[in-house]
Design a protein around this motif. Sequence first.
Motif, mmCIF file in Angstrom:
data_model
loop_
_atom_site.group_PDB
_atom_site.id
_atom_site.type_symbol
_atom_site.label_atom_id
_atom_site.label_comp_id
_atom_site.label_asym_id
_atom_site.label_seq_id
_atom_site.Cartn_x
_atom_site.Cartn_y
_atom_site.Cartn_z
ATOM 1 N N SER A 1 0.829 -1.210 0.000
ATOM 2 C CA SER A 1 0.000 0.000 0.000
ATOM 3 C C SER A 1 0.856 1.249 0.000
ATOM 4 N N VAL A 2 0.241 2.348 -0.453
ATOM 5 C CA VAL A 2 0.867 3.666 -0.442
ATOM 6 C C VAL A 2 -0.113 4.630 0.217
ATOM 7 N N LYS A 3 0.433 5.536 1.021
ATOM 8 C CA LYS A 3 -0.393 6.551 1.669
ATOM 9 C C LYS A 3 0.380 7.862 1.665
ATOM 10 N N ILE A 4 -0.283 8.935 1.227
ATOM 11 C CA ILE A 4 0.336 10.263 1.209
ATOM 12 C C ILE A 4 -0.586 11.193 1.992
ATOM 13 N N PRO A 5 -0.329 11.358 3.286
ATOM 14 C CA PRO A 5 -1.253 12.111 4.143
ATOM 15 C C PRO A 5 -1.579 13.517 3.648
ATOM 16 N N LYS A 6 -0.595 14.254 3.163
ATOM 17 C CA LYS A 6 -0.829 15.650 2.783
ATOM 18 C C LYS A 6 -1.929 15.799 1.742
ATOM 19 N N ILE A 7 -1.990 14.854 0.794
ATOM 20 C CA ILE A 7 -2.967 14.988 -0.293
ATOM 21 C C ILE A 7 -4.128 14.003 -0.154
ATOM 22 N N GLU B 1 5.659 13.606 3.407
ATOM 23 C CA GLU B 1 5.914 12.191 3.649
ATOM 24 C C GLU B 1 5.048 11.279 2.792
ATOM 25 N N VAL B 2 5.628 10.133 2.439
ATOM 26 C CA VAL B 2 4.938 9.079 1.697
ATOM 27 C C VAL B 2 5.176 7.785 2.464
ATOM 28 N N ASP B 3 4.106 7.115 2.846
ATOM 29 C CA ASP B 3 4.203 5.869 3.600
ATOM 30 C C ASP B 3 3.962 4.678 2.680
ATOM 31 N N ILE B 4 4.822 3.689 2.787
ATOM 32 C CA ILE B 4 4.696 2.452 2.009
ATOM 33 C C ILE B 4 4.718 1.270 2.974
ATOM 34 N N ASP B 5 3.732 0.378 2.859
ATOM 35 C CA ASP B 5 3.733 -0.880 3.604
ATOM 36 C C ASP B 5 4.161 -1.996 2.656
ATOM 37 N N ARG B 6 4.877 -2.990 3.195
ATOM 38 C CA ARG B 6 5.354 -4.104 2.378
ATOM 39 C C ARG B 6 4.776 -5.427 2.864
ATOM 40 N N SER B 7 4.886 -6.429 2.002
ATOM 41 C CA SER B 7 4.330 -7.745 2.311
ATOM 42 C C SER B 7 5.076 -8.461 3.433
ATOM 43 N N ASP B 8 6.267 -7.978 3.812
ATOM 44 C CA ASP B 8 6.989 -8.575 4.932
ATOM 45 C C ASP B 8 6.659 -7.887 6.256
ATOM 46 N N GLY B 9 5.670 -6.992 6.251
ATOM 47 C CA GLY B 9 5.248 -6.324 7.466
ATOM 48 C C GLY B 9 5.957 -5.008 7.747
ATOM 49 N N LYS B 10 6.979 -4.671 6.969
ATOM 50 C CA LYS B 10 7.687 -3.412 7.184
ATOM 51 C C LYS B 10 6.824 -2.227 6.780
ATOM 52 N N TYR C 1 14.839 6.405 -13.525
ATOM 53 C CA TYR C 1 15.017 4.956 -13.443
ATOM 54 C C TYR C 1 16.442 4.495 -13.203
ATOM 55 N N GLY C 2 17.410 5.414 -13.287
ATOM 56 C CA GLY C 2 18.803 5.020 -13.131
ATOM 57 C C GLY C 2 19.113 4.547 -11.722
ATOM 58 N N ASN C 3 20.149 3.748 -11.596
ATOM 59 C CA ASN C 3 20.538 3.205 -10.290
ATOM 60 C C ASN C 3 20.884 4.303 -9.300
ATOM 61 N N SER C 4 20.699 3.982 -8.048
ATOM 62 C CA SER C 4 21.147 4.851 -6.966
ATOM 63 C C SER C 4 21.776 3.966 -5.911
ATOM 64 N N ASP C 5 22.486 4.574 -4.971
ATOM 65 C CA ASP C 5 23.164 3.775 -3.951
ATOM 66 C C ASP C 5 22.402 3.743 -2.636
ATOM 67 N N LYS C 6 21.128 4.170 -2.671
ATOM 68 C CA LYS C 6 20.299 4.158 -1.463
ATOM 69 C C LYS C 6 18.852 3.897 -1.861
ATOM 70 N N PRO C 7 17.997 3.544 -0.904
ATOM 71 C CA PRO C 7 16.578 3.323 -1.211
ATOM 72 C C PRO C 7 15.900 4.645 -1.567
ATOM 73 N N GLU C 8 15.258 4.669 -2.710
ATOM 74 C CA GLU C 8 14.545 5.850 -3.174
ATOM 75 C C GLU C 8 13.188 5.445 -3.712
ATOM 76 N N LEU C 9 12.326 6.445 -3.881
ATOM 77 C CA LEU C 9 10.976 6.215 -4.386
ATOM 78 C C LEU C 9 10.686 7.242 -5.461
ATOM 79 N N ARG C 10 10.005 6.819 -6.523
ATOM 80 C CA ARG C 10 9.524 7.724 -7.553
ATOM 81 C C ARG C 10 8.014 7.520 -7.673
ATOM 82 N N LEU C 11 7.264 8.594 -7.602
ATOM 83 C CA LEU C 11 5.821 8.568 -7.824
ATOM 84 C C LEU C 11 5.576 9.272 -9.147
#
Length: 195
Positions: free
Chosen positions: A52-58, A127-136, A159-169
Motif C-alpha cells: 500500500s501507499v499513503k500520502i497524508p498531505k494529499i 511524507e509518503v508511507d509504504i507498507d510491504r508484504s513482509d510487514g515493514k 530509473y537510473g541506479n542509486s546507492d540508497k533506497p529511493e521512491l519515484r511517484l
Amino acid sequence: MTVRWAGAAVAALALVLAGCSAAEAPKPAAAGAPVTSSIPVTKPFKGLQPTSVKIPKIGAESTLLAVAVKIDGSISVPSVHQPMQAAWYKLSPVPGDVGPAIVLGHVDGDKKPGIFFKLKDLVPGDEVDIDRSDGKKLKFVVDRVTQVPKDTFPRDAVYGNSDKPELRLITCGGAFDHAEHSYKDNIVVYANLAA
C-alpha cells in the motif's frame, strides 16, 4: 549486483504514460525496433512487494497492484475505470531496497480525480508511507517534485541506479491535448527513505 532492464521494460519506460486520462492508453513501442539502454535496475521483483501507499498531505491512500509490461511494449497500468488504484512497477526495486522503486497512479479517470490527482501539490519534506508484504512500514520524504514534457522524460534521473533506497511517484500532468487524448507532461516526485 546490477541487473539490466529487459528490452520491453525499457521501451515501456521510455514511453511513460502511466496514470493518465481515461481516454489515453499507453502507446506501444515501434514494432520490430531495436531497443537499447544503459538504464539498469538494482533488484527485480522476486516475491516481496509493497502492499500500500499513503500520502497524508494529499489524502491519497491505495493498495498497490504489481504491474509489468504488456506484449506491445507498453507499461501496464491499473484500469482507468478504477482511477483511485495505484500500482508498483515490479521490474523496479521493492521500496526500501537500494534503488528507485516506481509507483504509478492515475491523475484522473472516468471523469473523476485519480489517486495522484494532487501529486503536483507535494513539496520537499512531505511524507509518503509504504507498507510491504513482509510487514515493514516505511516512510519516505519528498526531495523534489518536477513537471516534465513527455517527449523529454528524464529516464536516467527517474530509473537510473542509486546507492540508497529511493521512491519515484509518477502520474500525468500539465495541459490536456484533446486531439491526442493525452496529457502533455508527467509529474514525477522523487523521495528518499527516512533515516
